[in-house]
Design a protein around this motif. Structure first.
Motif, PDB file in Angstrom:
ATOM      1  N   PHE A  34       0.885  -1.169   0.000  1.00 56.62           N
ATOM      2  CA  PHE A  34       0.000   0.000   0.000  1.00 56.62           C
ATOM      3  C   PHE A  34       0.919   1.214   0.000  1.00 56.62           C
ATOM      4  O   PHE A  34       1.907   1.234   0.744  1.00 56.62           O
ATOM      5  N   HIS A  36       0.852   5.347   0.369  1.00 58.76           N
ATOM      6  CA  HIS A  36       0.196   6.624   0.595  1.00 58.76           C
ATOM      7  C   HIS A  36       1.165   7.725   0.195  1.00 58.76           C
ATOM      8  O   HIS A  36       2.186   7.939   0.856  1.00 58.76           O
ATOM      9  N   GLU A  47      -1.287  12.250   6.312  1.00 57.32           N
ATOM     10  CA  GLU A  47      -2.198  12.613   5.229  1.00 57.32           C
ATOM     11  C   GLU A  47      -3.416  13.414   5.701  1.00 57.32           C
ATOM     12  O   GLU A  47      -4.202  13.865   4.886  1.00 57.32           O
ATOM     13  N   TRP A  48      -3.555  13.588   7.015  1.00 57.56           N
ATOM     14  CA  TRP A  48      -4.675  14.372   7.523  1.00 57.56           C
ATOM     15  C   TRP A  48      -4.314  15.823   7.804  1.00 57.56           C
ATOM     16  O   TRP A  48      -5.112  16.586   8.363  1.00 57.56           O
ATOM     17  N   HIS A  95      -6.102  11.074  -2.473  1.00 60.36           N
ATOM     18  CA  HIS A  95      -6.465  10.925  -1.054  1.00 60.36           C
ATOM     19  C   HIS A  95      -7.447  12.037  -0.683  1.00 60.36           C
ATOM     20  O   HIS A  95      -7.897  12.792  -1.540  1.00 60.36           O
ATOM     21  N   HIS A  96      -7.792  12.121   0.603  1.00 63.05           N
ATOM     22  CA  HIS A  96      -8.808  13.097   1.022  1.00 63.05           C
ATOM     23  C   HIS A  96      -8.424  14.533   0.650  1.00 63.05           C
ATOM     24  O   HIS A  96      -9.289  15.379   0.461  1.00 63.05           O
ATOM     25  N   TYR A 138      -6.213   3.430  -5.130  1.00 60.10           N
ATOM     26  CA  TYR A 138      -7.009   3.922  -4.011  1.00 60.10           C
ATOM     27  C   TYR A 138      -7.655   5.218  -4.458  1.00 60.10           C
ATOM     28  O   TYR A 138      -7.004   6.060  -5.084  1.00 60.10           O
ATOM     29  N   TRP A 185      -9.863   0.673  -4.855  1.00 60.78           N
ATOM     30  CA  TRP A 185      -9.850   0.701  -3.391  1.00 60.78           C
ATOM     31  C   TRP A 185     -10.424   2.036  -2.931  1.00 60.78           C
ATOM     32  O   TRP A 185      -9.711   3.036  -2.805  1.00 60.78           O
ATOM     33  N   ASP A 187     -12.259   4.838  -0.454  1.00 58.16           N
ATOM     34  CA  ASP A 187     -12.166   5.208   0.963  1.00 58.16           C
ATOM     35  C   ASP A 187     -13.056   6.431   1.211  1.00 58.16           C
ATOM     36  O   ASP A 187     -13.472   7.105   0.274  1.00 58.16           O
ATOM     37  N   ARG A 218     -15.781  -0.088   0.420  1.00 61.39           N
ATOM     38  CA  ARG A 218     -15.885   1.263   0.952  1.00 61.39           C
ATOM     39  C   ARG A 218     -16.557   2.260  -0.001  1.00 61.39           C
ATOM     40  O   ARG A 218     -16.149   3.410  -0.086  1.00 61.39           O
ATOM     41  N   GLU A 229      -8.915  -2.587   9.017  1.00 60.89           N
ATOM     42  CA  GLU A 229      -7.872  -1.573   9.120  1.00 60.89           C
ATOM     43  C   GLU A 229      -7.085  -1.753  10.408  1.00 60.89           C
ATOM     44  O   GLU A 229      -7.663  -1.759  11.486  1.00 60.89           O
ATOM     45  N   CYS A 244      -5.388  -4.078   5.963  1.00 59.87           N
ATOM     46  CA  CYS A 244      -4.402  -3.048   5.593  1.00 59.87           C
ATOM     47  C   CYS A 244      -3.779  -2.523   6.873  1.00 59.87           C
ATOM     48  O   CYS A 244      -4.469  -2.235   7.846  1.00 59.87           O
ATOM     49  N   TRP A 251       0.268   6.469   7.909  1.00 54.22           N
ATOM     50  CA  TRP A 251       0.000   6.106   6.503  1.00 54.22           C
ATOM     51  C   TRP A 251       0.842   6.997   5.604  1.00 54.22           C
ATOM     52  O   TRP A 251       1.698   6.528   4.882  1.00 54.22           O
TER      53      TRP A 251
HETATM   54  C1  GLC Z   1      -7.316   5.549   7.908  1.00 56.64           C
HETATM   55  C2  GLC Z   1      -6.667   6.889   7.605  1.00 56.64           C
HETATM   56  C3  GLC Z   1      -6.684   7.170   6.122  1.00 56.64           C
HETATM   57  C4  GLC Z   1      -6.086   5.998   5.382  1.00 56.64           C
HETATM   58  C5  GLC Z   1      -6.887   4.765   5.695  1.00 56.64           C
HETATM   59  C6  GLC Z   1      -6.442   3.507   5.016  1.00 56.64           C
HETATM   60  O1  GLC Z   1      -8.696   5.634   7.757  1.00 56.64           O
HETATM   61  O2  GLC Z   1      -7.312   7.927   8.311  1.00 56.64           O
HETATM   62  O3  GLC Z   1      -6.002   8.350   5.864  1.00 56.64           O
HETATM   63  O4  GLC Z   1      -6.062   6.250   4.015  1.00 56.64           O
HETATM   64  O5  GLC Z   1      -6.833   4.530   7.073  1.00 56.64           O
HETATM   65  O6  GLC Z   1      -7.368   2.492   5.278  1.00 56.64           O
END
Ligand code: GLC
Length: 423
Positions: A34, A36, A47-48, A95-96, A138, A185, A187, A218, A229, A244, A251
């Motif tokens: 995986f 990120h 990543e947040w 990603h977000h 993803y 994938w 999310d 998801r 997770e 994962c 991540w």
């Molecule tokens: C969590 C994290 C998110 C990541 C994910 C992977 O929810 O907050 O950023 O991508 O895990 O499953």
């Protein structure tokens, strides 16, 4: 022989070379990478960051110019994954944060318009395919860049209509522009229902574009496989699943996070995942430039060397779960039974209630033969050295007169130990 040639002759490499075919390949893949990676990687706080630190939009967008991807070499990533025994990889295409790692027609906040001026997804897909790995993308449904997502979640129906169209268009780009994609994938579907996402319609479109694809659970729909997770858990029997997990505690890239799992820990997670019939998607966070942290690579490669010695136990597809023992996971495959000695007791290993007889037993990797004898309901294997013979995780391979069965009828406490496992 060069080391590359040696590698292709190793048992793990041989297992890895067997092509994963059919719609249930994820049942046999066992181990994937995986990744990120995004603008957040340049900040190095996970990543947040955009959301939790409430970074102003103009400041966050400016990161796109600094994102040069100067060390992005997907062939290095792919080689590391393949040589470490992994069979597929999943990259965060978006990603977000909302930044698209591809040359999108729909979203201008993307890597082709960044300092890097590259289509990251395209290069990723090509490099991993070339190494013979399956490729996955993803895609975060939730999005902090497009203001319509937050509006939609708060009930603005016009914003919802716009945002869902936007989402379908982006997913369609990924499904049409990059050749065969093996995994989608999703999310962060939270906030909208499957109906609101028009998820059924979207996934139908995805399957039209990519008939062989596997879709995770998801998008508010169950689809093909379940995700767990940061922990290992089996889905109900028959359902494909994947755990994962992060290699350290993050991540996205966090340079100061040194809480790495040891190679031994990764090996024992693989053993458990194999016993329960799923797959481990192990995450790494490349730095802002795109380089994999050295510590991550070292750990993956050590696990890969263990898989070269003992991988047949991990890649074997288990027929049933035999968890009743003191030492660790087991994998029962045909007339073979593999024992992962996560707790090592020295000379003797005892199994209670094993029904078939043992034809022969050996230490995987060293080939050392063990003696087996039966005493009532107990099977003892003897001849192990006082210290574990494998530097990472010792595995014993047994050949039995018939497929493994374990009788635990007389055991007190059997029921609660078994409660974790699907039957
Ligand atoms: C969590 C994290 C998110 C990541 C994910 C992977 O929810 O907050 O950023 O991508 O895990 O499953």
């Amino acid at each position: 022989l060069t080391s590359a040639q040696l590698k292709t002759q190793s048992p793990a490499a041989a297992a890895v070379q067997r092509p994963l075919t059919g719609p249930d390949w994820l049942r046999h893949a066992r181990y994937g990478l995986f990744i990120h990676w995004g603008l957040y990687s340049t900040l190095g706080r996970g990543e947040w960051a955009r959301n939790r630190e409430q970074v102003p939009d103009h400041a966050y967008r400016a990161l796109s110019d600094e994102f040069t991807a100067s060390q992005y070499s997907p062939r290095d990533w792919a080689r590391t994954a393949a040589e470490s025994g992994m069979r597929y990889a999943v990259l965060t295409a978006k990603h977000h944060e909302g930044f698209c790692l591809w040359n999108s027609r729909t979203c201008s906040f993307n890597s082709a318009n960044s300092g890097a001026a590259r289509d990251i997804v395209q290069e990723f897909v090509e490099a991993f395919r070339q190494e013979g790995l399956k490729v996955g993308l993803y895609y975060s449904l939730g999005d902090w860049e497009n203001p319509d997502w937050a509006r939609a979640v708060k009930g603005d129906q016009e914003a919802e209509a716009r945002f869902v169209d936007y989402t379908h268009a982006l997913v369609d780009e990924l499904m049409t522009g990059y050749g065969p994609i093996d995994v989608l994938w999703y999310d962060l579907p939270q906030g909208l229902t499957a109906d609101q996402w028009r998820a059924k319609e979207l996934n139908q479109l995805v399957r039209q574009r990519q008939p062989g694809i596997l879709i995770n659970n998801r998008s508010m729909l169950a689809e093909d496989f379940s995700i767990f997770e940061q922990h290992v858990q089996a889905a109900p029997e028959g359902r494909m699943w994947e755990a994962c997990m992060t290699l350290n505690e993050s991540w996205g890239f966090v340079g100061g996070d040194k809480e790495f799992k040891t190679p031994r820990k990764v090996a024992s997670i693989l053993a458990r995942v194999s016993m329960l019939g799923g797959s481990l998607l192990l995450n790494v966070g490349p730095n802002g430039e795109g380089a994999l942290p050295q510590e991550s690579v070292r750990i993956l490669r050590e696990v890969g060397e263990w898989l070269d010695r003992c991988g047949e136990s991990v890649y074997a597809t288990r027929d049933k779960v035999l968890p009743f023992n003191l030492f660790g996971s087991t994998v029962a495959h045909g007339n073979h039974l593999y024992l992962f000695l996560e707790r090592y007791f020295g000379e003797t290993v005892t199994l209670g209630g094993l029904e078939p007889d043992v034809v022969c037993a050996e230490v995987l990797g060293t080939g050392q033969r063990l003696k087996a004898h039966r005493e009532g309901g107990q099977t003892h294997l003897t001849g192990l050295p006082p210290e574990p013979p494998d530097p990472l995780l010792t595995v014993i391979k047994m050949e039995l007169t018939s497929p493994a069965e374990q009788s635990i009828s007389r055991a007190i406490g059997g029921a609660d130990i078994m409660a974790d496992f699907p039957h």
